[in-house]
Design a protein around this motif. Structure first.
Motif, PDB file in Angstrom:
ATOM      1  N   LYS A 151       0.801  -1.223   0.000  1.00 10.51           N
ATOM      2  CA  LYS A 151       0.000   0.000   0.000  1.00 10.51           C
ATOM      3  C   LYS A 151       0.837   1.278   0.000  1.00 10.51           C
ATOM      4  N   ASP A 154       2.786   3.501  -5.669  1.00 15.32           N
ATOM      5  CA  ASP A 154       1.971   4.337  -6.549  1.00 15.32           C
ATOM      6  C   ASP A 154       1.832   3.625  -7.891  1.00 15.32           C
ATOM      7  N   PHE A 155       0.619   3.188  -8.216  1.00 14.61           N
ATOM      8  CA  PHE A 155       0.367   2.457  -9.456  1.00 14.61           C
ATOM      9  C   PHE A 155      -0.189   3.354 -10.570  1.00 14.61           C
ATOM     10  N   SER A 156      -0.185   4.657 -10.356  1.00 13.18           N
ATOM     11  CA  SER A 156      -0.897   5.552 -11.275  1.00 13.18           C
ATOM     12  C   SER A 156      -0.250   5.677 -12.657  1.00 13.18           C
ATOM     13  N   LYS A 161      -2.811  -2.963 -15.838  1.00 15.42           N
ATOM     14  CA  LYS A 161      -2.483  -3.505 -14.521  1.00 15.42           C
ATOM     15  C   LYS A 161      -3.095  -4.901 -14.401  1.00 15.42           C
ATOM     16  N   GLU A 204      -6.684  -7.170   0.046  1.00 13.41           N
ATOM     17  CA  GLU A 204      -5.716  -6.670  -0.926  1.00 13.41           C
ATOM     18  C   GLU A 204      -6.295  -6.707  -2.339  1.00 13.41           C
ATOM     19  N   TYR A 207      -8.495  -3.741  -2.706  1.00 14.43           N
ATOM     20  CA  TYR A 207      -7.661  -2.540  -2.813  1.00 14.43           C
ATOM     21  C   TYR A 207      -7.067  -2.408  -4.207  1.00 14.43           C
ATOM     22  N   LEU A 208      -6.553  -3.504  -4.751  1.00 11.81           N
ATOM     23  CA  LEU A 208      -5.918  -3.474  -6.067  1.00 11.81           C
ATOM     24  C   LEU A 208      -6.933  -3.208  -7.178  1.00 11.81           C
ATOM     25  N   GLN A 210      -9.482  -1.367  -6.831  1.00 12.89           N
ATOM     26  CA  GLN A 210      -9.712   0.077  -6.725  1.00 12.89           C
ATOM     27  C   GLN A 210      -8.579   0.875  -7.366  1.00 12.89           C
ATOM     28  N   GLN A 211      -7.392   0.273  -7.427  1.00  8.13           N
ATOM     29  CA  GLN A 211      -6.240   0.930  -8.050  1.00  8.13           C
ATOM     30  C   GLN A 211      -6.216   0.749  -9.568  1.00  8.13           C
TER      31      GLN A 211
END
Length: 244
Positions: A151, A154-156, A161, A204, A207-208, A210-211
């Motif tokens: 967490k 930064d995956f931006s 992905k 997780e 969360y991923l 959402q990323q």
């Protein structure tokens, strides 16, 4: 013919030093006038050994034209596995074209981060990547970045992905990976995330997602953590380098 990646300074001075010099002299047992390959700044050169002592002197014969890199930049976020599995993952992922590797601590990782030993681990991992890049005639050496917690990443920056999720394989959801592969374009940035032994915790996963990750099965079978990266990289290679 053996390839060696050398620093900008050594390339400017036409010298090969340290472990590479030892390897040329004592392992490969090269002689003056033998030819080797030199890698520097994403380029490859055919070189002639001109002197062998504590350091190796060389002269450039010609630049070798060609590109052995994947058409996309693949970052592997590897859930930190137990024992020495990460060394093999780094080695074989490098052979398959990975751009960078980020050892990632996740909920089910058995690895406990020791800050006193972390730097030495990263040095060793990058040495493994360098040796594998030389063996596989890569144009660059993939970087093994600092060990980090999931967490904190930064995956931006990524265009695609891929979340390698074993539960999708159990349920027969096989189309997601194909959809991503067929949408890849040259120079895209691709994130692949693989969980450690025991898989990825559902918190997780949420969360991923959402990323911006897409949950993907890698075929119908359940793969080990040390196998999943090779499947994904091989699939990308097939799609971008062979099928098209």
């Amino acid at each position: 013919m053996q390839k060696y990646f050398i620093s900008d300074e050594d390339f400017k001075n036409k010298k090969i030093t340290n472990d590479d010099a030892f390897h040329i002299k004592n392992v490969m047992r090269n002689k003056v006038n033998d030819k080797i390959l030199i890698g520097n700044n994403g380029k490859c050169y055919l070189a002639l050994i001109t002197n062998i002592s504590k350091e190796i002197s060389f002269e450039i014969i010609e630049e070798k034209i060609g590109n052995t890199e994947l058409p996309v930049f693949v970052s592997l976020f590897q859930g930190y596995p137990k024992a020495d599995k990460l060394s093999d993952i780094i080695k074989h992922s490098t052979e398959l074209g990975v751009y960078e590797i980020i050892p990632t601590i996740m909920k089910r990782s058995l690895f406990k981060l020791d800050d006193n030993k972390k730097d030495n681990k990263i040095i060793r991992f990058n040495k493994i990547a360098k040796e594998a890049a030389e063996q596989s005639y890569r144009m660059i050496v993939p970087k093994v970045l600092d060990i980090t917690y999931l967490k904190k990443i930064d995956f931006s920056k990524f265009d695609h992905k891929i979340l390698c999720f074993e539960e999708d394989a159990k349920e027969g959801k096989l189309k997601s990976i194909a959809t991503i592969l067929t949408s890849l374009k040259e120079n895209d940035k691709v994130a692949i995330l693989v969980g450690p032994e025991g898989g990825i915790d559902m918190d997780e996963v949420e969360y991923l997602l959402q990323q911006g990750f897409i949950s993907c099965a890698l075929g119908k079978r359940i793969l080990r953590t040390e196998t999943a990266p090779f499947y994904a990289l091989s699939a990308i290679s097939y799609e971008m380098e062979i099928r098209r």
